[in-house]
Design a protein around this motif. Sequence first.
Motif, PDB file in Angstrom:
ATOM      1  N   VAL A  63       0.861  -1.174   0.000  1.00  0.00           N
ATOM      2  CA  VAL A  63       0.000   0.000   0.000  1.00  0.00           C
ATOM      3  C   VAL A  63       0.895   1.222   0.000  1.00  0.00           C
ATOM      4  O   VAL A  63       1.823   1.323   0.803  1.00  0.00           O
ATOM      5  N   VAL A  64       0.619   2.131  -0.944  1.00  0.00           N
ATOM      6  CA  VAL A  64       1.401   3.345  -1.102  1.00  0.00           C
ATOM      7  C   VAL A  64       0.486   4.542  -0.880  1.00  0.00           C
ATOM      8  O   VAL A  64      -0.633   4.577  -1.397  1.00  0.00           O
ATOM      9  N   ASP A  65       0.971   5.489  -0.085  1.00  0.00           N
ATOM     10  CA  ASP A  65       0.237   6.734   0.141  1.00  0.00           C
ATOM     11  C   ASP A  65       0.655   7.735  -0.929  1.00  0.00           C
ATOM     12  O   ASP A  65       1.816   8.120  -1.022  1.00  0.00           O
ATOM     13  N   VAL A  66      -0.314   8.114  -1.757  1.00  0.00           N
ATOM     14  CA  VAL A  66      -0.061   9.081  -2.834  1.00  0.00           C
ATOM     15  C   VAL A  66      -0.908  10.319  -2.544  1.00  0.00           C
ATOM     16  O   VAL A  66      -2.114  10.318  -2.761  1.00  0.00           O
ATOM     17  N   VAL A  90       5.087   5.970  -8.841  1.00  0.00           N
ATOM     18  CA  VAL A  90       4.005   5.047  -9.178  1.00  0.00           C
ATOM     19  C   VAL A  90       3.415   5.427 -10.530  1.00  0.00           C
ATOM     20  O   VAL A  90       3.107   6.594 -10.790  1.00  0.00           O
ATOM     21  N   HIS A  91       3.292   4.405 -11.388  1.00  0.00           N
ATOM     22  CA  HIS A  91       2.682   4.613 -12.700  1.00  0.00           C
ATOM     23  C   HIS A  91       1.812   3.404 -13.014  1.00  0.00           C
ATOM     24  O   HIS A  91       2.296   2.273 -12.949  1.00  0.00           O
ATOM     25  N   VAL A  92       0.574   3.636 -13.306  1.00  0.00           N
ATOM     26  CA  VAL A  92      -0.445   2.623 -13.622  1.00  0.00           C
ATOM     27  C   VAL A  92      -0.400   1.409 -12.677  1.00  0.00           C
ATOM     28  O   VAL A  92      -0.471   0.263 -13.113  1.00  0.00           O
ATOM     29  N   GLY A  93      -0.318   1.688 -11.403  1.00  0.00           N
ATOM     30  CA  GLY A  93      -0.406   0.624 -10.412  1.00  0.00           C
ATOM     31  C   GLY A  93       0.890  -0.083 -10.093  1.00  0.00           C
ATOM     32  O   GLY A  93       0.899  -1.038  -9.318  1.00  0.00           O
ATOM     33  N   PHE A  94       1.993   0.373 -10.667  1.00  0.00           N
ATOM     34  CA  PHE A  94       3.296  -0.236 -10.414  1.00  0.00           C
ATOM     35  C   PHE A  94       4.256   0.813  -9.859  1.00  0.00           C
ATOM     36  O   PHE A  94       4.307   1.938 -10.360  1.00  0.00           O
ATOM     37  N   ILE A 112      -3.930   9.677  -0.403  1.00  0.00           N
ATOM     38  CA  ILE A 112      -4.780   8.582  -0.882  1.00  0.00           C
ATOM     39  C   ILE A 112      -3.949   7.311  -0.886  1.00  0.00           C
ATOM     40  O   ILE A 112      -2.854   7.286  -1.445  1.00  0.00           O
ATOM     41  N   GLN A 113      -4.481   6.274  -0.262  1.00  0.00           N
ATOM     42  CA  GLN A 113      -3.742   5.018  -0.175  1.00  0.00           C
ATOM     43  C   GLN A 113      -4.220   4.066  -1.259  1.00  0.00           C
ATOM     44  O   GLN A 113      -5.427   3.864  -1.421  1.00  0.00           O
ATOM     45  N   ARG A 114      -3.234   3.532  -1.992  1.00  0.00           N
ATOM     46  CA  ARG A 114      -3.548   2.644  -3.107  1.00  0.00           C
ATOM     47  C   ARG A 114      -2.709   1.384  -3.035  1.00  0.00           C
ATOM     48  O   ARG A 114      -1.555   1.424  -2.619  1.00  0.00           O
TER      49      ARG A 114
END
Length: 92
Positions: free
Chosen positions: A21-24, A53-57, A27-29
């Motif tokens: 989980v990454v906080d951007v 982060v780019h397109v979920g990676f 917003i956590q994704r």
Amino acid sequence: MCLGIPGKIIKIIDVEQHLGVVDVGGIQREVNLSCIVDAGENLNDHVGDWVLVHVGFAMSVIDEREAQQTLKVLTELGEMQEELAAMQMGES
């Protein structure tokens, strides 16, 4: 245009699938961390790292200073976009 957005890894949720989980920007994704981990490396060692982060990676690990500078530029671009839109609408 494709952009990588800086985010901070806050936890690992699936070691086998390399998911964290990454906080951007608050917003956590869920993000796939496969691109930043070498074979045999402990994924949990990356908690707290800043990544692009780019397109979920997560594409690369970056230092916090670089992340903060990128976030500042993106914020300024967003504010400029709002100003341009307001000018086009005749509000400025």
